[in-house]
Scaffold this active site. Structure first.
Site, mmCIF file in Angstrom:
data_model
loop_
_atom_site.group_PDB
_atom_site.id
_atom_site.type_symbol
_atom_site.label_atom_id
_atom_site.label_comp_id
_atom_site.label_asym_id
_atom_site.label_seq_id
_atom_site.Cartn_x
_atom_site.Cartn_y
_atom_site.Cartn_z
ATOM 1 N N ARG A 16 24.850 -32.289 1.325
ATOM 2 C CA ARG A 16 24.462 -31.840 2.493
ATOM 3 C C ARG A 16 25.003 -31.406 3.449
ATOM 4 N NH1 ARG A 16 20.891 -32.194 -1.229
ATOM 5 N NH2 ARG A 16 22.951 -30.921 -2.208
ATOM 6 N N SER A 31 13.636 -28.156 2.679
ATOM 7 C CA SER A 31 13.400 -29.204 3.945
ATOM 8 C C SER A 31 13.684 -29.296 4.820
ATOM 9 C CB SER A 31 14.621 -30.435 2.698
ATOM 10 O OG SER A 31 14.051 -30.733 1.147
ATOM 11 N N GLU A 83 17.802 -31.156 8.339
ATOM 12 C CA GLU A 83 19.027 -30.604 7.812
ATOM 13 C C GLU A 83 19.738 -29.483 8.096
ATOM 14 O OE1 GLU A 83 18.103 -30.678 3.003
ATOM 15 O OE2 GLU A 83 18.665 -28.279 3.530
#
Ligand SMILES: Cc1cc2nc3c(=O)[nH]c(=O)nc-3n(C[C@H](O)[C@H](O)[C@H](O)COP(=O)(O)OP(=O)(O)OC[C@H]3O[C@@H](n4cnc5c(N)ncnc54)[C@H](O)[C@@H]3O)c2cc1C
Length: 369
Positions: free
Chosen positions: A160, A241, A361
């Protein structure tokens, strides 16, 4: 005047004072150069699915990337290179590649967003991410305005993250080229790289499924967790998320009960020094204690810390998703500050209970978490 609340999937954020939509790459390049010559305060916007913005007016320039176009660049028989402009919808592009008879992106079906933004956090799901298939990007570098091709190995694509997310590389992704594999007549998917997906298909890790069945199964599993945007699913009014899965030393991971989900991280390969005189390559040094890293599930840590699906602070328009403890959703009328307040509460609660401080995130603009 348009607002981030209208242009993000979390549906929060203030008005945009300087909004510039671009539908052609030529206009985007010219527009970005003009804007950059006048100001340093700008941001790129795709479909706002990984962006949480504060409630104050945004005074910088927002370049909304809505460029379209997909071309086959090279087909060698074993591989097909396909290029898509940055504003193409990611899932439409995935569906297109499957319809064209190439595999490699099917596990990433249903992820919201644009093709250009897929690079920023190296989007991933079900054991796959785009670092496996990206060849290069067409890039407009900030502040020089130079347009160049950046090869995948310059992008520092990781879990990520990327050089674009860390800010080591700044500019606008104009398009992305992928290398995909033609499917033969059996129309099989790439080998399944996720236990969860394999189980949902009634198969084992490493097996292949018919590619259309693999895509449909990914979409079904994602929808059961509120991870497919749908006007019929209030749990999809989110940024996906909200926290990264933390990566901790093994000694920290073993302090949790055995049912805590955990994944051993592959160690970074050491550079091998090959002696030019032809003598034996020296053995790598043994791994020191503390080198073994383990990925934990942020969703599990949140529930373990006593926060349940659907949890909300009194009077707040933000809540944990009723389907998945890792997503924060706007239950209606949330402000950016409602989302940030709940996120801070989660970080503190999980930190106090486990000693692990979760990191958001999504890209956070104008809010403190
Ligand atoms: C329901 C849901 C499920 C999700 N599931 C997943 C998942 O499974 N896996 C996953 O990895 N992500 C997931 N996400 C996150 C999100 O879909 C991805 O991060 C996606 O790539 C964001 O694309 P976007 O166009 O919406 O980017 P935006 O949110 O518009 O932008 C994100 C960031 O990228 C920058 N940016 C956007 N376009 C460009 C460009 N062309 N050039 C330079 N910078 C740019 C923006 O400035 C911003 O910093 C999910 C989100 C939601 C809402």
């Amino acid at each position: 005047m348009t607002s981030f609340a209208e242009l993000t999937t979390m549906r929060v954020g203030g008005v945009i004072e300087n909004y510039h939509p671009f539908t052609s790459t030529k206009a985007l390049v010219a527009g970005a150069k003009k804007i950059w010559a006048a100001s340093d305060d700008w941001m790129a916007l795709g479909s706002g699915s990984n962006l949480v913005v504060g409630d104050q007016p945004y005074v910088g320039d927002v370049l909304h990337i809505k460029t379209r176009g997909v071309t086959v660049k090279k087909a060698t028989g074993k591989k097909v290179e396909i290029h898509a402009e940055a504003g193409e919808d990611w899932d439409n592009f995935v569906a297109h590649t499957i319809a064209q008879g190439v595999r490699g992106l099917e596990a990433l079906s249903g992820i919201p967003g644009t093709v250009g933004a897929c690079v920023i956090q190296n989007i991933g799901a079900y054991g796959s991410d785009v670092s496996e298939t990206i060849v290069s990007i067409d890039f407009l570098e900030y502040p020089s305005g130079n347009r160049r091709t950046v090869m995948a190995d310059e992008l520092a694509l990781g879990l990520r993250t990327s050089a674009l997310k860390t800010g080591d590389l700044r500019g606008i992704v104009l398009g992305v080229t992928f290398s995909l594999e033609p499917v033969d007549q059996s129309r099989e998917s790439s080998p399944l790289a996720s236990e969860q997906l394999a189980t949902a298909l009634g198969l084992s890790l490493g097996d292949r499924a018919p590619i259309d069945v693999a895509r449909d199964t990914v979409l079904r599993v994602r929808a059961s967790k509120g991870m497919v945007l749908s006007p019929d699913d209030p749990d999809s009014v989110s940024s996906g998320s909200f926290f990264l899965n933390p990566i901790v030393p093994e000694r920290v991971a073993v302090s949790f009960s055995p049912e805590a989900p955990r994944w051993l991280m592959e160690p970074e390969p050491e550079a091998v020094v090959v002696p030019l005189d032809g003598s034996d390559v020296p053995a790598p040094p043994p791994m020191a204690e503390g080198d073994v890293m383990v990925k934990l599930s942020a969703a599990w840590l949140i529930e373990y810390s006593g926060l349940h699906k659907g949890f909300s602070l009194p009077g707040s328009g933000a809540a944990l998703s009723s389907k998945h403890a890792l997503a924060i959703v706007n239950t209606g009328g949330a402000s950016g500050e409602d989302v940030a307040e709940l996120a801070r509460y989660i970080v503190t609660t999980v930190g106090n209970a486990t000693g692990i401080y979760l990191v958001p995130e999504p890209n956070i603009v104008g809010l403190e978490i």
